[in-house]
Scaffold this active site. Structure first.
Site, PDB file in Angstrom:
ATOM      1  CB  SER A 125     -52.994  20.171 -36.370  1.00 49.00           C
ATOM      2  OG  SER A 125     -51.467  19.942 -36.633  1.00 49.00           O
ATOM      3  CE1 TYR A 150     -51.034  22.541 -39.651  1.00 50.78           C
ATOM      4  CE2 TYR A 150     -52.872  23.306 -41.214  1.00 50.78           C
ATOM      5  CZ  TYR A 150     -52.246  22.272 -40.249  1.00 50.78           C
ATOM      6  OH  TYR A 150     -53.076  21.205 -39.815  1.00 50.78           O
ATOM      7  CE  LYS A 154     -55.937  22.982 -39.183  1.00 53.46           C
ATOM      8  NZ  LYS A 154     -57.467  22.785 -39.839  1.00 53.46           N
ATOM      9  CG  LEU A 201     -41.752   9.472 -43.780  1.00 52.76           C
ATOM     10  CD1 LEU A 201     -40.456   9.797 -44.326  1.00 52.76           C
ATOM     11  CD2 LEU A 201     -41.742   8.818 -42.431  1.00 52.76           C
TER      12      LEU A 201
HETATM   13  C1  WQD Z   1     -42.823  13.285 -40.488  1.00 49.59           C
HETATM   14  C2  WQD Z   1     -41.284  13.121 -40.204  1.00 49.59           C
HETATM   15  C3  WQD Z   1     -39.703  14.567 -41.191  1.00 49.59           C
HETATM   16  C4  WQD Z   1     -40.648  13.813 -45.538  1.00 49.59           C
HETATM   17  C5  WQD Z   1     -47.272  17.306 -40.936  1.00 49.59           C
HETATM   18  C6  WQD Z   1     -47.769  18.763 -40.792  1.00 49.59           C
HETATM   19  C7  WQD Z   1     -48.867  18.667 -39.599  1.00 49.59           C
HETATM   20  C8  WQD Z   1     -49.713  17.604 -39.948  1.00 49.59           C
HETATM   21  C9  WQD Z   1     -48.964  16.414 -40.107  1.00 49.59           C
HETATM   22  C10 WQD Z   1     -51.656  18.593 -40.731  1.00 49.59           C
HETATM   23  C11 WQD Z   1     -40.480  14.073 -40.020  1.00 49.59           C
HETATM   24  C12 WQD Z   1     -39.530  13.366 -41.844  1.00 49.59           C
HETATM   25  C13 WQD Z   1     -40.367  13.614 -44.168  1.00 49.59           C
HETATM   26  C14 WQD Z   1     -39.213  13.395 -46.029  1.00 49.59           C
HETATM   27  C15 WQD Z   1     -38.437  13.028 -44.058  1.00 49.59           C
HETATM   28  N1  WQD Z   1     -50.377  17.889 -40.817  1.00 49.59           N
HETATM   29  N2  WQD Z   1     -39.638  13.206 -43.173  1.00 49.59           N
HETATM   30  N3  WQD Z   1     -38.269  12.910 -45.251  1.00 49.59           N
HETATM   31  O1  WQD Z   1     -44.102  17.516 -40.401  1.00 49.59           O
HETATM   32  O2  WQD Z   1     -44.673  15.525 -38.552  1.00 49.59           O
HETATM   33  O3  WQD Z   1     -46.576  17.029 -39.770  1.00 49.59           O
HETATM   34  O4  WQD Z   1     -48.124  16.524 -41.149  1.00 49.59           O
HETATM   35  O5  WQD Z   1     -52.153  18.969 -39.725  1.00 49.59           O
HETATM   36  O6  WQD Z   1     -49.377  20.089 -39.502  1.00 49.59           O
HETATM   37  O7  WQD Z   1     -46.580  19.521 -40.467  1.00 49.59           O
HETATM   38  O8  WQD Z   1     -45.151  15.249 -41.054  1.00 49.59           O
HETATM   39  O9  WQD Z   1     -44.768  13.444 -42.721  1.00 49.59           O
HETATM   40  O10 WQD Z   1     -44.023  16.106 -43.233  1.00 49.59           O
HETATM   41  O11 WQD Z   1     -42.926  14.613 -41.459  1.00 49.59           O
HETATM   42  O12 WQD Z   1     -37.284  12.525 -43.224  1.00 49.59           O
HETATM   43  O13 WQD Z   1     -39.016  13.399 -47.351  1.00 49.59           O
HETATM   44  O14 WQD Z   1     -40.733  12.474 -41.188  1.00 49.59           O
HETATM   45  O15 WQD Z   1     -38.707  15.200 -40.985  1.00 49.59           O
HETATM   46  O16 WQD Z   1     -39.585  13.887 -38.876  1.00 49.59           O
HETATM   47  P1  WQD Z   1     -45.127  16.365 -39.903  1.00 49.59           P
HETATM   48  P2  WQD Z   1     -44.135  14.874 -42.077  1.00 49.59           P
END
Ligand code: WQD
Length: 339
Positions: A125, A150, A154, A201
């Protein structure tokens, strides 16, 4: 037909990779404990492929189960997806994450060595980079202190694979560092199945648009980015699946032992607000969202330098953000029809 073991193969990325493997002429064999997926995924795979994908229900940390699977199948290679991956949960339950994510790899390597299976693609990741100092981030960028158990699990698994390779064992291994997987198979038969309230997201967006969630909260718009919201590299899950097939085929063509690491992203970054506006465009409906405080642990901006995978594996992302969001929305609507 060449059998490929997919650990966690009923999960989001694993199930999409099973489709790409069959289409490339391989026979995927799944092991999954269904802790983060549903049996309906197997039906979806059958609808897409027109045939069943063999699935063993069980745990990669169950040595006897893994012994049985390897004794019953002559695997050409392995793709190791199985892991717990909820960043937030890992901070509350670090031992659960370290034991599951690391023990499953150690047991897998033990069985691969015993049965002479040399080729492994490992699911890593971009979280190992933390907040990179330079962007786009390349594989030569030093990894940072992991933001979560987590992410650290990795990093530790990457180090295990590096040391295992350096010990001189007969092995050909690639670690793929995923950026943000999104989207679903265009058929709408399989897609992301977040358990409970989505932390990611895009599923939160589609569930809000489907009326399952009241409103999306954007976690901060005071970052140093064009519109103040965080930037990520959102890659279509079918592009990600294809990268796994290309990685396996590359390994099969290697004469010598091999270990290397590749970013898998589009090479482009999009802000949260850009994702929302793109979703509104493809779904032709307004999304109910508001700006909230930053989420602890979020990095401000990260997207991939993909030159290495482009040149080594001849792989490049084909789908756009619009394609990903269109397919995610199609999947969400199919889920609603299924009830
Ligand atoms: C993306 C952006 C949030 C939800 C995660 C894991 C990572 C990998 C990919 C496995 C961020 C913003 C999110 C919401 C928001 N997984 N957001 N409101 O955190 O980049 O990565 O998934 O390997 O390990 O951490 O992904 O989709 O949670 O967030 O504003 O309700 O969307 O702040 O900027 P992230 P995410």
């Amino acid at each position: 037909m060449k059998k490929i073991l997919i650990t966690g193969g009923a999960g989001y990325i694993g199930s999409h990779t099973a489709v790409s493997l069959v289409e490339a002429g391989f026979e995927p064999i799944i092991i999954d404990n269904f802790s983060n997926s549903e049996k309906s995924v197997l039906a979806g795979l059958k609808n897409i492929l027109g045939k069943e994908v063999v699935c063993y229900e069980g745990d990669c940390i169950d040595r006897d189960m893994m012994e049985r699977i390897f004794s019953e199948n002559d695997f050409k290679g392995v793709i190791h997806f199985a892991a717990f991956k909820a960043v937030g949960e890992s901070t509350q339950l670090p031992l659960k994450y370290y034991s599951n994510n690391i023990d499953s790899l150690l047991i897998l390597l033990e069985k691969m060595a015993k049965y002479g299976v040399k080729d492994l693609v490992f699911s890593s990741s971009c979280t190992v980079y933390g907040q990179p100092d330079e962007l786009p981030v390349s594989e030569y960028t030093p990894r940072k202190e992991a933001e979560s158990p987590y992410g650290n699990s990795k990093k530790i698994c990457e180090d295990i694979l590096r040391d295992y390779f350096k010990s001189g064992v007969n092995s050909r291994i690639i670690s793929l560092r995923y950026f943000n997987p999104v989207g679903a198979h265009p058929s709408g038969e399989i897609g992301e199945l977040p358990l409970g309230v989505p932390s990611n997201l895009v599923p939160f967006i589609t569930q809000t648009a489907a009326g399952l969630r009241e409103k999306l909260t954007v976690f901060g718009d005071d970052y140093d980015t064009p519109d103040g919201s965080c930037i990520r590299d959102y890659i279509h899950v079918m592009d990600l699946a294809d990268a796994h097939v290309k990685a396996l085929e590359f390994l099969f063509n290697q004469k010598d032992n091999f270990y290397d690491i590749f970013n898998v992203g589009t090479g482009n970054g999009n802000t949260v607000l850009e994702v929302i506006h793109t979703f509104e465009k493809v779904s032709k409906q307004k999304l109910n969202y508001s700006i909230g405080p930053r989420r602890p642990g979020d990095v401000e901006k990260v997207w991939a330098n993909t030159e290495k995978i482009n040149s080594y594996l001849g792989w490049k992302a084909k789908y756009s953000l619009e394609d990903s969001l269109r397919d995610s929305w199609n999947w969400q609507q199919k889920l609603r029809e299924r009830g």
